[in-house]
Design a protein around this motif. Structure first.
Motif, PDB file in Angstrom:
ATOM      1  N   UNK A   1    -105.977  17.707  -2.776  1.00  0.00           N
ATOM      2  CA  UNK A   1    -106.719  17.055  -1.986  1.00  0.00           C
ATOM      3  C   UNK A   1    -107.477  15.702  -2.768  1.00  0.00           C
ATOM      4  N   UNK A   2    -106.930  16.165  -4.065  1.00  0.00           N
ATOM      5  CA  UNK A   2    -107.598  14.670  -5.016  1.00  0.00           C
ATOM      6  C   UNK A   2    -106.436  13.358  -4.545  1.00  0.00           C
TER       7      UNK A   2
ATOM      8  N   UNK B   1     -98.419  16.012  -1.970  1.00  0.00           N
ATOM      9  CA  UNK B   1     -98.445  17.397  -1.427  1.00  0.00           C
ATOM     10  C   UNK B   1     -97.950  16.232   0.323  1.00  0.00           C
ATOM     11  N   UNK B   2     -98.270  15.500   0.359  1.00  0.00           N
ATOM     12  CA  UNK B   2     -97.450  14.377   1.841  1.00  0.00           C
ATOM     13  C   UNK B   2     -95.889  14.328   1.361  1.00  0.00           C
TER      14      UNK B   2
ATOM     15  N   UNK C   1    -110.017  14.560   3.598  1.00  0.00           N
ATOM     16  CA  UNK C   1    -109.177  13.759   4.719  1.00  0.00           C
ATOM     17  C   UNK C   1    -108.229  12.431   3.963  1.00  0.00           C
ATOM     18  N   UNK C   2    -107.994  12.924   2.821  1.00  0.00           N
ATOM     19  CA  UNK C   2    -106.656  12.397   2.349  1.00  0.00           C
ATOM     20  C   UNK C   2    -105.214  12.761   2.934  1.00  0.00           C
ATOM     21  N   UNK C   3    -105.561  13.908   3.444  1.00  0.00           N
ATOM     22  CA  UNK C   3    -104.420  14.482   3.907  1.00  0.00           C
ATOM     23  C   UNK C   3    -104.504  14.837   5.117  1.00  0.00           C
TER      24      UNK C   3
END
Ligand SMILES: NC(=O)c1ccc[n+]([C@@H]2O[C@H](COP(=O)([O-])OP(=O)(O)OC[C@H]3O[C@@H](n4cnc5c(N)ncnc54)[C@H](O)[C@@H]3O)[C@@H](O)[C@H]2O)c1
Length: 203
Positions: free
Chosen positions: A9-10, A17-18, A42-44
């Motif tokens: 999530x960082x 991850x994406x 929100x990043x992912x």
């Protein structure tokens, strides 16, 4: 293949991850993140409903939690990015960096070893990829460069904690035969980066 990505999530972890979720539909990606100030789902958001993606909220320093997670999901690989990562914060709270970056890494290594190593036998196809920093080699002046053989010379609690974790990763390879990979990249910048990294803050 089941891949555990920590710190997803960082900033950098969300890109990793994406990329894995989108590029490898046959792999199942587990994103383990405790959502510190630096973690943001929100990043992912764009991949949160993907079939091959699972988010797990948890702390890499929690040994029982991590042990149960490895037992339950039987991971084939770990991509380890979770860390306290801001140098200035390591000057105001060094022990947090030592806990997360050193103990947290040791905890993951130990569970990977338990799962993948049986005496002298290594489960085929397994790999522990540790994401580290070039700061373990010290500070550069205006000129020069580091190589993989540059002696370690960390200068901040952050870089010393990352250097310690690198040594543990190497030690688990030499002692237990754990299949490992370490990268020591220099500073990254880009989308989903926490704004503190773009300026210097004095605590
Ligand atoms: N950003 C850079 O320029 C840079 C350069 C070299 C190396 N690195 C390394 O890359 C990795 C990722 O860096 P980043 O800039 O994306 O970091 P970041 O601070 O943006 O993200 C770190 C993530 O780890 C999570 N986390 C922190 N402590 C945790 C814990 N105890 N348990 C579970 N999750 C936890 C946070 O919630 C966050 O989502 C780090 O290991 C860092 O040392 C970063």
């Amino acid at each position: 293949m089941k891949i555990l990505i920590t710190g997803g999530a960082g900033f950098i972890g969300s890109h990793v991850v994406r990329r894995f979720v989108n590029s490898y539909p046959n792999y199942t990606i587990y994103n383990l993140d405790s959502l510190t100030y630096a973690g943001n789902l929100e990043n992912i958001r764009d991949i949160e409903n993907a079939k091959n993606y699972h988010f797990v909220k948890g702390d890499i320093t929690d040994d029982l939690f991590v042990e149960n997670l490895f037992k339950e999901f039987n991971f084939d690989a770990v991509i380890h990015l979770a860390a306290e990562s801001h140098v200035d914060r390591s000057i105001s709270d060094p022990l947090l960096f030592i806990k997360t970056n050193v103990l947290g890494t040791a905890n993951l290594l130990n569970n990977a070893r338990r799962l993948w190593i049986n005496g002298s036998l290594v489960r085929p196809g397994t790999r522990f990829y540790h994401v580290s920093t070039d700061e373990v080699y010290g500070s550069l002046g205006a000129e020069g460069y580091f190589t993989e053989t540059t002696p370690y010379d960390p200068r901040s609690p952050y870089s010393a904690s990352k250097a310690s974790s690198d040594h543990l990763v190497r030690a688990y390879h030499h002692t237990f035969n754990l299949p490992v990979l370490i990268s020591n990249c220099s500073n990254n910048y880009g989308s989903f980066q926490f704004p503190e990294k773009l300026h210097t803050t004095y605590y």
